[in-house]
Design a protein around this motif. Structure first.
Motif, PDB file in Angstrom:
ATOM      1  N   GLU A  48       0.844  -1.201   0.000  1.00 21.73           N
ATOM      2  CA  GLU A  48       0.000   0.000   0.000  1.00 21.73           C
ATOM      3  C   GLU A  48       0.873   1.244   0.000  1.00 21.73           C
ATOM      4  O   GLU A  48       1.872   1.329   0.731  1.00 21.73           O
ATOM      5  CB  GLU A  48      -0.907   0.013   1.231  1.00 21.73           C
ATOM      6  CG  GLU A  48      -1.806   1.238   1.318  1.00 21.73           C
ATOM      7  CD  GLU A  48      -2.665   1.251   2.565  1.00 21.73           C
ATOM      8  OE1 GLU A  48      -3.542   2.131   2.669  1.00 21.73           O
ATOM      9  OE2 GLU A  48      -2.463   0.386   3.436  1.00 21.73           O
ATOM     10  N   GLU A  95       7.676   1.391  -7.422  1.00 24.36           N
ATOM     11  CA  GLU A  95       7.414   0.331  -8.390  1.00 24.36           C
ATOM     12  C   GLU A  95       7.707  -1.019  -7.748  1.00 24.36           C
ATOM     13  O   GLU A  95       8.685  -1.166  -7.017  1.00 24.36           O
ATOM     14  CB  GLU A  95       8.306   0.483  -9.627  1.00 24.36           C
ATOM     15  CG  GLU A  95       7.842   1.515 -10.618  1.00 24.36           C
ATOM     16  CD  GLU A  95       8.689   1.500 -11.877  1.00 24.36           C
ATOM     17  OE1 GLU A  95       8.238   2.083 -12.883  1.00 24.36           O
ATOM     18  OE2 GLU A  95       9.782   0.927 -11.863  1.00 24.36           O
ATOM     19  N   ILE A 105       5.405  -5.402 -11.725  1.00 23.97           N
ATOM     20  CA  ILE A 105       4.179  -6.010 -11.201  1.00 23.97           C
ATOM     21  C   ILE A 105       3.136  -4.946 -10.914  1.00 23.97           C
ATOM     22  O   ILE A 105       1.949  -5.114 -11.215  1.00 23.97           O
ATOM     23  CB  ILE A 105       4.484  -6.814  -9.918  1.00 23.97           C
ATOM     24  CG1 ILE A 105       5.504  -7.917 -10.212  1.00 23.97           C
ATOM     25  CG2 ILE A 105       3.220  -7.401  -9.327  1.00 23.97           C
ATOM     26  CD1 ILE A 105       6.001  -8.629  -8.971  1.00 23.97           C
ATOM     27  N   ALA A 106       3.560  -3.842 -10.339  1.00 26.19           N
ATOM     28  CA  ALA A 106       2.636  -2.751 -10.006  1.00 26.19           C
ATOM     29  C   ALA A 106       3.419  -1.457  -9.895  1.00 26.19           C
ATOM     30  O   ALA A 106       4.624  -1.460  -9.623  1.00 26.19           O
ATOM     31  CB  ALA A 106       1.901  -3.048  -8.697  1.00 26.19           C
ATOM     32  N   ASP A 107       2.713  -0.351 -10.106  1.00 21.91           N
ATOM     33  CA  ASP A 107       3.299   0.982  -9.995  1.00 21.91           C
ATOM     34  C   ASP A 107       2.348   1.826  -9.152  1.00 21.91           C
ATOM     35  O   ASP A 107       1.253   2.174  -9.598  1.00 21.91           O
ATOM     36  CB  ASP A 107       3.490   1.594 -11.383  1.00 21.91           C
ATOM     37  CG  ASP A 107       4.337   2.860 -11.341  1.00 21.91           C
ATOM     38  OD1 ASP A 107       4.816   3.217 -10.245  1.00 21.91           O
ATOM     39  OD2 ASP A 107       4.522   3.490 -12.398  1.00 21.91           O
ATOM     40  N   LEU A 108       2.765   2.137  -7.935  1.00 20.41           N
ATOM     41  CA  LEU A 108       1.894   2.833  -6.986  1.00 20.41           C
ATOM     42  C   LEU A 108       2.154   4.333  -7.068  1.00 20.41           C
ATOM     43  O   LEU A 108       3.150   4.828  -6.532  1.00 20.41           O
ATOM     44  CB  LEU A 108       2.140   2.317  -5.565  1.00 20.41           C
ATOM     45  CG  LEU A 108       2.069   0.792  -5.400  1.00 20.41           C
ATOM     46  CD1 LEU A 108       2.323   0.393  -3.963  1.00 20.41           C
ATOM     47  CD2 LEU A 108       0.720   0.263  -5.860  1.00 20.41           C
ATOM     48  N   GLN A 113      -3.354   3.578  -2.810  1.00 15.86           N
ATOM     49  CA  GLN A 113      -3.393   2.501  -3.801  1.00 15.86           C
ATOM     50  C   GLN A 113      -2.848   1.220  -3.181  1.00 15.86           C
ATOM     51  O   GLN A 113      -1.803   1.216  -2.544  1.00 15.86           O
ATOM     52  CB  GLN A 113      -2.564   2.908  -5.020  1.00 15.86           C
ATOM     53  CG  GLN A 113      -2.770   2.035  -6.239  1.00 15.86           C
ATOM     54  CD  GLN A 113      -2.057   2.586  -7.461  1.00 15.86           C
ATOM     55  OE1 GLN A 113      -1.539   3.706  -7.420  1.00 15.86           O
ATOM     56  NE2 GLN A 113      -2.023   1.824  -8.526  1.00 15.86           N
ATOM     57  N   ARG A 114      -3.597   0.119  -3.382  1.00 15.07           N
ATOM     58  CA  ARG A 114      -3.216  -1.174  -2.787  1.00 15.07           C
ATOM     59  C   ARG A 114      -3.188  -2.247  -3.871  1.00 15.07           C
ATOM     60  O   ARG A 114      -4.036  -2.258  -4.761  1.00 15.07           O
ATOM     61  CB  ARG A 114      -4.225  -1.586  -1.698  1.00 15.07           C
ATOM     62  CG  ARG A 114      -4.178  -0.731  -0.455  1.00 15.07           C
ATOM     63  CD  ARG A 114      -5.403  -0.955   0.423  1.00 15.07           C
ATOM     64  NE  ARG A 114      -5.496  -2.300   0.922  1.00 15.07           N
ATOM     65  CZ  ARG A 114      -5.126  -2.687   2.149  1.00 15.07           C
ATOM     66  NH1 ARG A 114      -4.607  -1.791   2.973  1.00 15.07           N
ATOM     67  NH2 ARG A 114      -5.273  -3.925   2.545  1.00 15.07           N
ATOM     68  N   VAL A 115      -2.235  -3.158  -3.742  1.00 11.99           N
ATOM     69  CA  VAL A 115      -2.090  -4.266  -4.686  1.00 11.99           C
ATOM     70  C   VAL A 115      -1.790  -5.523  -3.895  1.00 11.99           C
ATOM     71  O   VAL A 115      -0.946  -5.509  -2.978  1.00 11.99           O
ATOM     72  CB  VAL A 115      -0.961  -3.998  -5.710  1.00 11.99           C
ATOM     73  CG1 VAL A 115      -0.753  -5.211  -6.614  1.00 11.99           C
ATOM     74  CG2 VAL A 115      -1.280  -2.771  -6.547  1.00 11.99           C
ATOM     75  N   LEU A 117       0.046  -8.788  -3.636  1.00 15.46           N
ATOM     76  CA  LEU A 117       1.232  -9.390  -4.251  1.00 15.46           C
ATOM     77  C   LEU A 117       1.206 -10.908  -4.176  1.00 15.46           C
ATOM     78  O   LEU A 117       1.754 -11.582  -5.055  1.00 15.46           O
ATOM     79  CB  LEU A 117       2.497  -8.872  -3.556  1.00 15.46           C
ATOM     80  CG  LEU A 117       2.757  -7.368  -3.650  1.00 15.46           C
ATOM     81  CD1 LEU A 117       4.002  -7.004  -2.855  1.00 15.46           C
ATOM     82  CD2 LEU A 117       2.903  -6.939  -5.103  1.00 15.46           C
TER      83      LEU A 117
END
Length: 342
Positions: A48, A95, A105-108, A113-115, A117
């Motif tokens: 996050e 990143e 994988i993700a760019d916050l 913003q939450r991803v 993993l």
């Protein structure tokens, strides 16, 4: 606080709990049947983006993050408790890269913003699920699903509107100190700046964020000097300010050196709007200044501003030129925010 913009971490989501093999045993009930509950679900590993952080230093002291496993099921059809999630809190602009350090994988880029993993494993079925008309007393249950284990990299790219580039001792830190409340280290030797600095710059009642990165030298893209490690911090900038030392004997060669290293790092940086300025004009006589300015404009094919970070001469004009490039991006962001308002 020490600046850290790259960290390697090991994560593992929780495994699901095993299902239970149990039978109802109660007085006066001759054939109670199976009543084994399911296992609980394992916890997720979540990343996050939060406010108040500008470094990944916390991940230097802790690199392993494991979510909680789910509990096993129990009799009387009781499902096991799910494992708690674990949340990695990172600065905005981080990143998430796979183990190969290339796959994103993700760019916050936004606060909150939450991803996920690594998802936690599902809990196993208890023997109640296996009851049929021909198998009224099943003695088997499923084990829980294993959690996911992986290695990832966290790479921080600072969020700024404008980025400062140039050779060492071109006056980048002096310019940042003169135009904002930032207090970077300033000295008369190369590579005084060892890590990026951010400052909030104001001009004509408007404010924007400027990033100062360590100076580039010839061969930086091949690892010379501090190398191009910090160039990622200006990839998100709307515009670049290319500062050139006016006291140099060959300002054209200095400018070409920086542009070559930017192109070697990423074509994206070369495509960005760029403001070019001759700095330290207070240390050069007017005739030399005009000659070097004309040579730069002929070679680069663009307008070259003149300024002095020490005396602040020409600084407002440079800031206004930067804002001209930043304003369209600000307008686009505001329109997007209005568009999505409920």
């Amino acid at each position: 606080m020490k600046f850290l913009d790259l960290a390697k971490v090991y994560i593992r989501s929780g495994s699901g709990g095993a299902g239970a093999v149990s039978f109802r045993r109660e007085k006066f009930i001759e054939f109670g049947g199976p009543d084994g509950g399911d296992g609980g679900r394992g916890g997720d590993v979540i990343v996050e983006a939060i406010e108040g952080l500008n470094t990944l230093i916390d991940f230097r002291y802790q690199q392993h993050f494991y979510a909680q496993n789910g509990q096993h099921g129990m009799g009387r059809q009781r499902t096991g408790a799910s494992g708690d999630d674990i949340v990695l809190k990172v600065p905005v602009g981080t990143e998430i890269l796979d183990e190969d350090e290339e796959t994103v994988i993700a760019d916050l880029t936004e606060v909150g913003q939450r991803v996920v993993l690594a998802k936690g494993g599902n809990g196993g079925f208890g023997n109640l699920h296996f009851k049929t008309s021909t198998n009224r007393a099943p003695r088997n249950a499923n084990p829980g699903q294993e959690g996911v284990e992986r290695t990832i990299w966290l790479r921080l790219k600072l969020i700024a509107d404008a980025g400062l580039v140039g050779l060492p001792n071109a006056g980048k830190s002096t310019f940042l100190a003169a135009t904002s409340n930032a207090r970077p280290k300033i000295a008369d030797y190369p590579f005084t700046t060892l890590h990026p600095n951010l400052g909030v710059v104001g001009i004509d009642g408007r404010e924007f964020v400027m990033a100062d990165i360590p100076g580039l030298i010839e061969g930086a893209s091949e690892g010379r000097g501090i190398g191009d490690r910090f160039l990622g911090h200006i990839e998100r900038c709307a515009t670049l300010l290319h500062l050139i030392d006016a006291t140099s004997e060959d300002v054209v060669a200095d400018a070409q050196t920086v542009l070559t290293e930017l192109a070697a790092y990423s074509p994206v940086l070369m495509e960005k709007p760029r403001v070019t300025a001759l700095n330290k004009i207070d240390a050069v006589d007017a005739e030399q200044l005009e000659e070097r300015r004309a040579a730069l404009e002929d070679t680069l094919g663009t307008r070259v501003l003149i300024m002095s970070g020490v005396t602040r001469a020409g600084v407002p004009e440079v800031l206004r030129a930067l804002w001209t490039d930043i304003a369209p991006t600000r307008k686009a962001v505001e329109e997007e925010q209005i568009k999505w308002q409920p």
